[in-house]
Design a protein around this motif. Structure first.
Motif, PDB file in Angstrom:
ATOM      1  N   GLN A   6     -12.132 -25.654  29.278  1.00 58.42           N
ATOM      2  CA  GLN A   6     -11.386 -26.596  28.931  1.00 58.42           C
ATOM      3  C   GLN A   6     -12.285 -27.405  28.087  1.00 58.42           C
ATOM      4  O   GLN A   6     -13.492 -27.458  28.440  1.00 58.42           O
ATOM      5  N   CYS A  23      -7.247 -25.561  26.448  1.00 59.40           N
ATOM      6  CA  CYS A  23      -7.730 -24.519  27.469  1.00 59.40           C
ATOM      7  C   CYS A  23      -7.395 -23.039  26.828  1.00 59.40           C
ATOM      8  O   CYS A  23      -6.538 -22.615  26.495  1.00 59.40           O
ATOM      9  N   TRP A  34      -0.752 -25.859  34.585  1.00 54.72           N
ATOM     10  CA  TRP A  34      -1.383 -27.084  34.588  1.00 54.72           C
ATOM     11  C   TRP A  34      -1.309 -27.704  35.772  1.00 54.72           C
ATOM     12  O   TRP A  34       0.073 -28.102  36.263  1.00 54.72           O
ATOM     13  N   ALA A  63       3.201 -29.416  27.277  1.00 57.81           N
ATOM     14  CA  ALA A  63       2.372 -28.456  27.572  1.00 57.81           C
ATOM     15  C   ALA A  63       2.897 -27.200  26.724  1.00 57.81           C
ATOM     16  O   ALA A  63       4.063 -26.952  26.477  1.00 57.81           O
ATOM     17  N   SER A  72      -3.883 -22.562  25.513  1.00 54.81           N
ATOM     18  CA  SER A  72      -2.856 -23.632  25.936  1.00 54.81           C
ATOM     19  C   SER A  72      -3.375 -25.067  25.415  1.00 54.81           C
ATOM     20  O   SER A  72      -4.656 -25.432  25.802  1.00 54.81           O
ATOM     21  N   LEU A  74      -2.396 -29.270  26.569  1.00 52.60           N
ATOM     22  CA  LEU A  74      -1.607 -30.372  27.154  1.00 52.60           C
ATOM     23  C   LEU A  74      -1.796 -31.640  26.107  1.00 52.60           C
ATOM     24  O   LEU A  74      -2.789 -32.263  26.103  1.00 52.60           O
ATOM     25  N   TYR A  87      -7.298 -32.903  35.070  1.00 49.60           N
ATOM     26  CA  TYR A  87      -6.312 -31.966  34.724  1.00 49.60           C
ATOM     27  C   TYR A  87      -7.098 -30.773  34.690  1.00 49.60           C
ATOM     28  O   TYR A  87      -8.018 -30.765  33.978  1.00 49.60           O
ATOM     29  N   CYS A  89      -6.155 -26.589  33.866  1.00 44.48           N
ATOM     30  CA  CYS A  89      -5.508 -25.352  33.598  1.00 44.48           C
ATOM     31  C   CYS A  89      -5.852 -24.269  34.397  1.00 44.48           C
ATOM     32  O   CYS A  89      -7.055 -24.341  34.895  1.00 44.48           O
TER      33      CYS A  89
END
Lengths: 109, 115
Positions: A6, A23, A34, A63, A72, A74, A87, A89
């Motif tokens: 991340q 991520c 998430w 997301a 991914s 966010l 946060y 993932c």
């Protein structure tokens, strides 16, 4: 071995600004989660992304999942102080989750 | 969704002692998972617990240090044995969602401090 990275690990932003947390993961998976964690608390599920191209939005958070890029994101829109948290993932690999290192978000007034 | 009750929520323990953490789920689940979260760190899976079989431990975790019980489909325990200050962490249990795994739910966590 699955690796989940991340970035950034720490993010300080002003209220009203936009930002994206990334991520990346190293092996094939089509399920990504998430979570939000407030200090001293457990994990709160935010999003479950189950397929390539999946996009989910809840309030100021959105997301997305690109399984081909193994990425991914966010996205935070017009941040508010209440979004301050860590946060995570997590990538589903069979019957276990591998977590990213977490992004500690601080939103300043 | 699953509701998970974990206890104790926190404890301060003397080194060399053991602590057993309990995890109760409000529905029957096949698999339960135990994670450790060291201070300021992410979560690391300790082991997976299936009812009626030995737990499966991840690299770096052994049964002698973290024995796990899974007597039925709604309950599991994790024991942290012969504790040292390095074991100070948050320990969380987790269960899979229904059907093809669509979500994982977490207990409130147990904040362990070893002095």
């Amino acid at each position: 071995e699955l690796k989940v990275e991340q970035n950034p690990l720490f993010l300080s932003m002003q209220e009203g600004k936009n930002y994206t947390i990334y991520c990346n993961y190293s092996t094939t998976s089509d399920r990504l989660y998430w979570y939000r964690q407030d200090p001293g608390k457990s994990l709160e599920s935010l999003f479950v992304l189950l397929s390539n191209g999946a996009v989910k939005q809840e309030g100021r958070l959105m997301a997305s999942l690109d399984t081909k890029a193994r990425l991914s994101t966010l996205h935070i829109t017009a941040a508010v102080h209440d979004l301050s948290a860590t946060y995570f993932c997590a990538v589903d690999q069979g019957n276990m989750l591998t977590f990213g290192g977490g992004t500690r978000l601080m939103v300043k007034p | 969704s699953a509701v998970i009750s974990q206890k104790p929520s926190r404890d301060i323990c003397q080194r060399g002692t053991s602590l057993t953490i309990q995890c109760q789920v409000d529905s029957q689940v096949t698999m339960m998972f135990w994670y450790r979260q060291q201070p300021g760190q992410s979560l690391t899976l300790i082991a997976t617990a299936n009812q009626g079989s030995e737990a499966t431990y991840e690299s770096g975790f052994v049964i002698d240090k973290f024995p796990i019980s899974r007597p039925n489909l709604t309950f599991s325990t994790l024991t942290v044995s012969n504790m040292s200050p390095e074991d100070s962490s948050i320990y969380l249990c987790s269960v899979e969602g229904g059907g093809p795994r669509t979500e994982a739910f977490f207990g409130q966590g147990t904040r362990l401090t070893v002095v």
